[in-house]
Design a protein around this motif. Structure first.
Motif, short mmCIF file in Angstrom:
data_model
loop_
_atom_site.label_atom_id
_atom_site.label_comp_id
_atom_site.label_asym_id
_atom_site.label_seq_id
_atom_site.Cartn_x
_atom_site.Cartn_y
_atom_site.Cartn_z
N ALA A 145 0.84 -1.19 0.00
CA ALA A 145 0.00 0.00 0.00
C ALA A 145 0.88 1.24 0.00
O ALA A 145 1.93 1.28 0.65
CB ALA A 145 -0.90 -0.01 1.23
N SER A 146 0.46 2.25 -0.77
CA SER A 146 1.21 3.50 -0.83
C SER A 146 0.24 4.63 -1.15
O SER A 146 -0.49 4.57 -2.13
CB SER A 146 2.29 3.43 -1.91
OG SER A 146 2.89 4.69 -2.07
N ALA A 147 0.28 5.65 -0.32
CA ALA A 147 -0.58 6.82 -0.55
C ALA A 147 0.00 7.71 -1.64
O ALA A 147 -0.73 8.44 -2.31
CB ALA A 147 -0.74 7.61 0.75
N SER A 148 1.31 7.64 -1.86
CA SER A 148 1.94 8.55 -2.82
C SER A 148 2.13 7.94 -4.21
O SER A 148 2.36 8.66 -5.17
CB SER A 148 3.29 9.02 -2.29
OG SER A 148 4.14 7.90 -2.10
N VAL A 149 2.04 6.63 -4.33
CA VAL A 149 2.26 5.97 -5.62
C VAL A 149 0.94 5.36 -6.08
O VAL A 149 0.30 4.61 -5.34
CB VAL A 149 3.34 4.87 -5.49
CG1 VAL A 149 3.58 4.17 -6.81
CG2 VAL A 149 4.64 5.46 -4.97
N PRO A 150 0.51 5.66 -7.30
CA PRO A 150 -0.77 5.13 -7.79
C PRO A 150 -0.77 3.61 -7.89
O PRO A 150 0.29 2.99 -8.07
CB PRO A 150 -0.94 5.75 -9.17
CG PRO A 150 0.19 6.69 -9.37
CD PRO A 150 1.16 6.52 -8.26
#
Length: 186
Positions: A145-150
């Motif tokens: 999971a990553s908030a900055s990477v789509p």
């Protein structure tokens, strides 16, 4: 004395078929010059066809030989990749100790030589970091999971991938973003 009657199960080896039973053919005799011209045309056509087949064979053989030369080192290069991976891990360990150490500098020079050798051999490293995941070039080993990477974008490369000209030698092992944490996946 009577002659024995012929056995109906045995026939003469060659029976002449009456002329009325043969299929209708053009019975007009051909002019000898016309017949020879037709025969010459038939042989000429066969010669052209044979020449075309020979030309196609030569082209195919040359193409196959060129392809064999171009990809002859593929197995050797595949065997070299794990060694490069270990060398890169050693280089990173030497860098962690000190970038000014002689060991790190020597390993850096060898690393540059190896990269130059691969480039001259036609090997290209597969660009993966920050790129969209492509199953033809990348092997996903995990999702994160990553908030900055789509979602669907490569976060990290765990093992580099390589191509030899247009052929894949080894897929890049990557970790792919699953999007922001807490989103439901279908």
């Amino acid at each position: 004395m009577t002659e024995p009657s012929p056995d109906p199960t045995q026939q003469a080896p060659f029976e002449e078929i009456p002329a009325s039973d043969t299929p209708a053919e053009d019975t007009t005799p051909l002019d000898p010059m016309t017949a020879l011209a037709q025969e010459a045309e038939r042989w000429k056509d066969m010669a052209y066809r044979s020449q075309a087949e020979l030309d196609n064979f030569r082209k195919r053989s040359a193409r196959e030989a060129q392809e064999t030369r171009a990809y002859a080192n593929a197995d050797l290069l595949r065997a070299l990749f794990p060694i490069l991976d270990n060398f890169d891990m050693g280089l990173e360990a030497a860098r962690a100790e000190s970038e000014k150490s002689m060991i790190f500098m020597g390993m850096s020079m060898v690393s540059r030589q190896l990269q130059d050798f691969l480039r001259e051999s036609g090997v290209q490293e597969i660009e993966a970091q920050g790129k969209p995941f492509d199953p033809n070039l990348h092997e996903a080993v995990a999702q994160e999971a990553s908030a900055s990477v789509p979602e669907g974008t490569i976060i990290r490369v765990t093992r580099r991938g390589y191509k030899l000209k247009d052929r894949l030698l080894r897929a890049a092992s990557v970790i792919v973003s699953s999007g922001p944490a807490g989103t439901a996946q279908a």
